[in-house]
Design a protein around this motif. Sequence first.
Motif, short mmCIF file in Angstrom:
data_model
loop_
_atom_site.label_atom_id
_atom_site.label_comp_id
_atom_site.label_asym_id
_atom_site.label_seq_id
_atom_site.Cartn_x
_atom_site.Cartn_y
_atom_site.Cartn_z
N MET A 5 0.81 -1.22 0.00
CA MET A 5 0.00 0.00 0.00
C MET A 5 0.85 1.27 0.00
N VAL A 26 3.27 2.19 1.98
CA VAL A 26 3.76 2.63 3.29
C VAL A 26 4.64 1.52 3.85
N PRO A 71 6.30 -1.27 6.16
CA PRO A 71 5.67 -2.20 7.11
C PRO A 71 5.82 -1.77 8.57
N ALA A 72 6.99 -1.16 8.89
CA ALA A 72 7.21 -0.73 10.28
C ALA A 72 6.19 0.33 10.69
N THR A 73 5.86 1.23 9.75
CA THR A 73 4.87 2.28 10.05
C THR A 73 3.50 1.67 10.28
N TRP A 74 3.16 0.72 9.40
CA TRP A 74 1.88 0.02 9.57
C TRP A 74 1.83 -0.68 10.92
#
Lengths: 165, 106
Positions: free
Chosen positions: B1, B3, B5-8
């Motif tokens: 998407m 963004v 993965p760590a932010t998600w």
Amino acid sequence: MITMAILLVAMALAALWTVTANLYLRATIALALTSVILTVIMFRLGAPTAAVFELSVCAGLISVIFISVISLTHRLTLQEFLSRRQNRFARFRYLPPLLIAAALAMYFARQPLGVSLPWRETVTDARSVMWDLRRFDLFGQVMVLLAGVFGVVTLFRGAKNRDGR
Amino acid sequence: MGVEPATWFWLFLTFAALVMISGLYCFLVTFNLLRMLIGLEIIIKGVTLLIIAAGFLSGQLALAQAIVITVIVIEVVIMVVAAGLIINFHDLFDSLNVKNTRSLKG
């Protein structure tokens, strides 16, 4: 990202409404709303099987269970209602600061955590995982369900006997 | 998407933690059995969100869905048995307040 963030905020607010609601019926409705928002999140993340379970069981069946319990207990008197409304703000006054502190702590812990997750696209069928990989767990689930049924029958029979019906 | 993965992960973890803290707080400050059950339900909602998010981010969404279904089944059994206990408690003490259990035998 924005839509998901809005959904997550809505879910947190619905959970907050659930725990602070004055009347149990409102709390039950808020709980169902939390489940519905979680269902939408699951659908958006690509988990439709779990989402359908969440919607039908958590938003439907558990709401019915809660409403049944509320209907079987006594109605609040006006005095009880007023005292509960007064006590509610006193009881939950530490919750908003606690949530803000937790959110800030999570924000500042973001860098030290240094999370690096795998980003793989291994799409497998949930049904095959359920029936092939976790077949033995299904046996446990069935046993838990039977234990639940047995518990309910025992509990409600005890209540009936006490009433002399 | 688009963004990282760590932010998600951070986003999901934060909101799951907030939901779980709300439920735990409700569980701790109240003396009413029904409200305790609602608090427990909210904690389970946070856990469910975290499991699905972990499955999404690690690419093991099918396994996460199977685990969530198990969680939901056990959740329903807990709720039904607890509802029976609450009704019995209400029949005995004519209240849902756990402070009234001081007259328990044993």
